[in-house]
Design an enzyme around this catalytic site. Structure first.
Site, PDB file in Angstrom:
ATOM      1  N   CYS A  46       0.722  -1.144   0.041  1.00  0.00           N
ATOM      2  CA  CYS A  46      -0.032  -0.035   0.017  1.00  0.00           C
ATOM      3  C   CYS A  46       0.777   1.172  -0.151  1.00  0.00           C
ATOM      4  O   CYS A  46       0.454   2.404  -0.268  1.00  0.00           O
ATOM      5  CB  CYS A  46      -0.839   0.285   1.032  1.00  0.00           C
ATOM      6  SG  CYS A  46      -2.027  -1.436   1.267  1.00  0.00           S
ATOM      7  N   HIS A  55      -3.094   7.212   2.396  1.00  0.00           N
ATOM      8  CA  HIS A  55      -3.351   6.075   1.823  1.00  0.00           C
ATOM      9  C   HIS A  55      -4.877   5.573   2.373  1.00  0.00           C
ATOM     10  O   HIS A  55      -5.164   6.087   3.599  1.00  0.00           O
ATOM     11  CB  HIS A  55      -2.580   4.926   2.579  1.00  0.00           C
ATOM     12  CG  HIS A  55      -3.025   3.653   2.184  1.00  0.00           C
ATOM     13  ND1 HIS A  55      -3.589   3.031   1.108  1.00  0.00           N
ATOM     14  CD2 HIS A  55      -3.040   2.528   2.828  1.00  0.00           C
ATOM     15  CE1 HIS A  55      -3.857   1.962   0.947  1.00  0.00           C
ATOM     16  NE2 HIS A  55      -3.671   1.517   2.277  1.00  0.00           N
ATOM     17  N   ASN A  80      -9.939   0.178   0.181  1.00  0.00           N
ATOM     18  CA  ASN A  80      -8.595   0.179   0.133  1.00  0.00           C
ATOM     19  C   ASN A  80      -8.175  -0.598  -1.074  1.00  0.00           C
ATOM     20  O   ASN A  80      -8.385  -1.760  -1.410  1.00  0.00           O
ATOM     21  CB  ASN A  80      -7.969  -0.611   1.578  1.00  0.00           C
ATOM     22  CG  ASN A  80      -6.620  -0.625   1.615  1.00  0.00           C
ATOM     23  OD1 ASN A  80      -5.745  -0.100   0.486  1.00  0.00           O
ATOM     24  ND2 ASN A  80      -6.000  -1.015   2.489  1.00  0.00           N
TER      25      ASN A  80
END
Ligand code: UT7
Length: 324
Positions: free
Chosen positions: A118, A251, A281
């Site tokens: 990520c 993020h 996500n």
């Protein structure tokens, strides 16, 4: 020494949208209990985009790249660097970046993937910035692309509700005007076990566990601590204060992490870009997708100071501070 300036961005999400209610109903058919209320309350996620079977990260990446190149007014032939951040590459090799390069019609640019889960986009952006600053590239394409749905255990409600698929991209150009001002990347490999996909290929067969496993609470704690310190550090190095930041693009894992971070850094809510409710996500794609959304709706403007932050498996984290 030239700056790397972001001159275009683009995003692409697969068309199939799965709401929390739809996902909960699907999981219920396998006696796995979840609800829109739990997912929304604990994460802020309301829906995610899921790629159809057979759709690959390079296909999503090409679409995001085409949007970014058109936005920048740069042709694929002009690119001399292509970096794709992904943890769900089409193949073990060639890299997803080489597949994207061929599809875009570029020959000769350096093309490679970055694997920092990520944090991948922030890692790739920092790498491209270094190429441009050192004079090794003039036009760079940086993409975050994931088909994360392919590594989810759809019987694990603790993880499968959290992720989605997508791709985001930016085009960077060498410029005398300020662009990326500062960046900082970090990792702590001793925390590898809190978020991992511990499978690999041996003798042509997958061995180990090919699905994402996560200690959610450990990741949550690490994320807020690491990102707060990283934001302060990157601003100190650039000689700017946190109050000067116009937009934070963190993020997009969990709205609670984002809100906690915003409060810790004393950034007002209206300076923080949030897309996790719509995209869930998307790992390496989350920051460029959120950045692109805020540029396209006119929030992020020329001259704005933008802080992008990634955090994820490895354990990895990092920040990029850019003047638009
Ligand atoms: O990109 C970086 C990677 N990921 C992250 O940044 C994620 C970081 N962590 C998180 O966002 C949160 O820790 C989660 C959203 C993953 C979990 O939230 P939490 O508030 O930490 O919940 P929990 O793991 O402590 O679980 C609380 C309860 C448990 O039940 P019991 O043991 O209290 O009976 C879980 O079994 O919620 C249960 N639970 C669920 N219930 C309904 C876990 N997943 C679900 C679910 N639906 N999908």
């Amino acid at each position: 020494m030239p700056y790397a300036k972001i001159i275009g961005s683009g995003g692409y999400l697969p068309p199939r949208v799965v709401s929390n209610d739809e996902l909960a109903a699907e999981l219920a058919t396998r006696q796995i209990e979840t609800s829109d209320a739990w997912i929304t309350e604990r994460t802020g996620i309301r829906q995610r985009h899921i790629a159809d079977p057979g759709v690959t990260s390079s296909q999503l990446a090409v679409k995001a790249a085409q949007h970014a190149l058109a936005d920048a007014g740069v042709s694929a032939e002009e690119l001399d660097l292509i970096i794709v951040a992904t943890s769900t590459p089409d193949f073990i090799f060639p890299s997803t970046a080489c597949l994207v390069q061929a599809e875009l019609g570029n020959k000769g640019a350096a093309a490679f993937d970055v694997q920092a889960v990520c944090s991948g986009f922030v890692y790739a952006l920092t790498t491209a910035d270094s190429f441009i600053r050192s004079g090794r590239a003039k036009h760079a394409l940086v993409i975050g692309a994931e088909v994360f749905s392919s590594i989810l255990d759809w019987n694990d409600r603790g993880t499968c509700v959290l992720f989605g698929d997508g791709a985001g991209a930016v085009v960077l150009k060498a410029s005398e005007e300020p662009g990326i001002l500062e960046a900082e990347l970090n990792a702590d490999g001793s925390l590898a076990n809190i978020l991992h996909v511990a499978g690999n290929v041996v003798d042509g067969k997958v061995t180990g566990d090919p699905f994402l496993r996560m200690d959610g609470q450990a990741v949550f704690k690490q994320a807020v601590t690491a990102l707060a310190a990283s934001a302060q550090s990157v601003c100190d190095k650039a000689g700017v204060s946190l109050e000067e930041i116009d937009w934070m693009v963190p993020h997009q894992a969990n709205v609670r992490i984002i809100n906690f971070l915003g409060r810790k850094l004393k950034l007002s809510d209206d300076k923080v870009v949030i897309t996790v409710d719509q995209h869930a996500n998307t790992s390496a794609a989350s920051v460029p997708l959120a950045f692109d959304a805020a540029r396209r709706d006119g929030r992020i403007k020329q001259g704005d100071l933008v802080l992008m932050q990634g955090v994820g498996g490895g354990f990895t984290w990092g920040s990029v501070l850019a003047r638009m």
